[in-house]
Enzyme design. Sequence first.
Site, PDB file in Angstrom:
ATOM      1  NE  ARG A 147     -37.726 -19.614 -18.463  1.00 60.56           N
ATOM      2  CZ  ARG A 147     -36.793 -18.677 -18.595  1.00 60.56           C
ATOM      3  NH1 ARG A 147     -36.548 -18.153 -19.776  1.00 60.56           N
ATOM      4  NH2 ARG A 147     -36.110 -18.270 -17.560  1.00 60.56           N
TER       5      ARG A 147
ATOM      6  NE  ARG B 107     -35.884 -17.063 -12.744  1.00 54.79           N
ATOM      7  CZ  ARG B 107     -36.478 -16.815 -13.905  1.00 54.79           C
ATOM      8  NH1 ARG B 107     -37.789 -16.873 -14.017  1.00 54.79           N
ATOM      9  NH2 ARG B 107     -35.764 -16.502 -14.955  1.00 54.79           N
TER      10      ARG B 107
ATOM     11  NE  ARG C  37     -29.143 -15.050 -13.319  1.00 53.63           N
ATOM     12  CZ  ARG C  37     -29.741 -15.355 -14.481  1.00 53.63           C
ATOM     13  NH1 ARG C  37     -29.041 -15.590 -15.548  1.00 53.63           N
ATOM     14  NH2 ARG C  37     -31.048 -15.406 -14.555  1.00 53.63           N
TER      15      ARG C  37
ATOM     16  NE  ARG D 165     -40.210 -14.782 -19.032  1.00 47.47           N
ATOM     17  CZ  ARG D 165     -38.912 -14.610 -18.817  1.00 47.47           C
ATOM     18  NH1 ARG D 165     -38.270 -13.622 -19.393  1.00 47.47           N
ATOM     19  NH2 ARG D 165     -38.283 -15.407 -17.999  1.00 47.47           N
TER      20      ARG D 165
ATOM     21  CE  LYS E 203     -31.812 -10.771 -17.573  1.00 46.33           C
ATOM     22  NZ  LYS E 203     -31.788 -11.911 -16.986  1.00 46.33           N
TER      23      LYS E 203
END
Length: 218
Positions: free
Chosen positions: A160, A171, A98, A133, A23
């Site tokens: 992160r 999530r 969302r 990531r 995204k």
Amino acid sequence: MSKVKRHTKPFRIAILGPQGSGKGTQAELLARRHHVPHVSTGDIFRAHLKRQTKLGKKIARLLATGTLVPDAVVMAVVRDRLNRTDCKDGFVLDGFPRTIQQARFLSTLYDDAYLVVALELSDREAVIRLSGRRMAPDGTIYHVKYKPAPKALRARLIVREDDRPVVVKKRLRQYRTLTAPLIRWYEKRGMLVRIDGALSIPVVAKNVARQLLNRHST
Ligand code: AMP
């Protein structure tokens, strides 16, 4: 990529997709190509956290545990951001909406005059991608395999907090229960473009551009 002429009608796009679907990367590319701001609610919240603002302190725990920020808070932040003059010709929203309530809010603001790109990706692929990531100190997201950071930056990359495996699973569950229903909601309204997010970054970008240009010019 070829140059794109400026639009006469606002170029308003929201990108939906599970974590790891690309995204942020696609939103950034699309925004640059169409000369409109890339508006990421996650980036806005992380900036508040970093600056230790009142809002930043309030949402710190939610961000660390991958819990959604309450709709009313997100909607106020989004309204302020989209009201700024740089959004008058459009924007690419990343991470918003969302929930159905957030989608209703956006549709009220713009009278359904925007399009939604759904980047589709299986949970299995999302977990594999997120484990690679890394984030740079300025918030730029890289990937050890798909988008390596410049060598000079590598020692300063971090994982992160909300990319830790246990948080990632939460999530993704949250995405399936709260956000995925938006895909049908937008489809019914004729505002949805579905894109296979499992392909490479340039191929996804090309598919998004092609489909949006077809839709936007009608
Ligand atoms: P992101 O970078 O888009 O994954 O967002 C990081 C975190 O910011 C999320 O896990 C939520 O805690 C919060 N957040 C971002 N956008 C929203 C939103 N539209 N609604 C609720 N919470 C959000």
